[in-house]
Design a protein around this motif. Sequence first.
Motif, PDB file in Angstrom:
ATOM      1  N   LEU A 136      34.416  38.463  36.856  1.00  0.00           N
ATOM      2  CA  LEU A 136      34.910  39.250  35.722  1.00  0.00           C
ATOM      3  C   LEU A 136      33.784  39.566  34.752  1.00  0.00           C
TER       4      LEU A 136
ATOM      5  N   THR B 226      34.544  33.960  31.308  1.00  0.00           N
ATOM      6  CA  THR B 226      34.493  32.960  32.390  1.00  0.00           C
ATOM      7  C   THR B 226      33.400  31.931  32.110  1.00  0.00           C
TER       8      THR B 226
ATOM      9  N   ASP C  41      42.359  33.325  29.699  1.00  0.00           N
ATOM     10  CA  ASP C  41      43.288  33.736  30.752  1.00  0.00           C
ATOM     11  C   ASP C  41      44.699  33.214  30.521  1.00  0.00           C
TER      12      ASP C  41
ATOM     13  N   PHE D 187      42.462  38.379  35.938  1.00  0.00           N
ATOM     14  CA  PHE D 187      41.169  39.037  36.006  1.00  0.00           C
ATOM     15  C   PHE D 187      41.330  40.552  35.953  1.00  0.00           C
TER      16      PHE D 187
ATOM     17  N   GLN E 119      39.885  42.891  32.897  1.00  0.00           N
ATOM     18  CA  GLN E 119      39.014  44.057  33.060  1.00  0.00           C
ATOM     19  C   GLN E 119      39.587  45.265  32.315  1.00  0.00           C
TER      20      GLN E 119
END
Length: 369
Positions: free
Chosen positions: A15, A74, A96, A157, A161
Amino acid sequence: MPQPLAAVFVGSDTLLLQCVEIWRERGHRIAAVVTDADKVRRFCAEQGLRCVDGLGDHAAALAGEPIDVLFAITWLRLLPAAALRLPRRFAINFHDGPLPRYAGLNATCWAILHGETEHAVTWHRIEARADTGDVLVQRSFPIAPDDTAFTLNARCFQAGQETFAELVQQLAAGTLAPRPQDLGRRSYFGRHARPAALAVLDFAAPAAAAARLVRAFDHGGYRNPIAVAKVRAGLGAFAPGAAEPVPGSGAPPGTVTAVDGETVQIACADADVRLSRLRCLHNLPLGPDGLRALGVVAGARLPATAAAAPALTALGAAAAPDEPAYVELLARDEPLAVPGGAPAGPRAEPARLAVVLPGARDAEDAAAP
């Protein structure tokens, strides 16, 4: 026309690379990429980007660099205060999960385990206390009934984005509207958080709960940092890779109601659960002979989990802080020195250890119908 912005990206996974590309496509500058991952280092070398060692003093390495924004994507470590002072405008983290309800790590696992029906990704300002900064962009989406940690991570993910593109647009236009989190609704799951009873299935619970436990820690073959769902049998244990509730047989909870070459069906409190993709704890496929050796035969009553649960939970909590070091050590396949013993020999010798857990029934009784 808005002036291009300069950013530092900190992270270690795919990512991060996707967001770097979006940032560049929008005409902005990358001051540096900070990482500890070889694939990110290779990407930087191929793209001609400055790469800084994430395990070193990257704040000192970037001191004096004109930086508008720092993105942590990440990156599973807290950034030092000196790094947070680098950007002139924002230090932003990708999370997340929905904040403030699922702060910390492995949010997708805990959300599935707790039976949530909706999840989210969140871009937020970085503060000294993890995952407490103002929310900048957040997107919610439903959790599918068959979602696993792997599939939900993939969807996070994808959403990350897409929402990064929104974030970049608002940054460039100066239209970001930070909103404080309601920290009274906050829950936090740290690096060492583990599921109760070492993720051993409890067949005295509803079948849907057993299926959620399996799905919550199914990482699809990728690194699993928490736990593997397990079944205690009369003569050992095994790991199911998939689980689904099926109509109940009416048998007492824990009764093995059917066994075939690929699945095992076990009675729960309200229905049965069918377990498939069965593997032993050495991560090898487990066929009918292997199940029989564990005492998993039609009509057998598996040991109840409740009595052993406190000891298993305590064991998981005690082991969690040292797990990464032991995983790295055991992955080398080298003989281990025994304290007070002779020096390790040239090869490891197999050993059989008898482990008796509280509430475990006699192995012969547990395997009997």
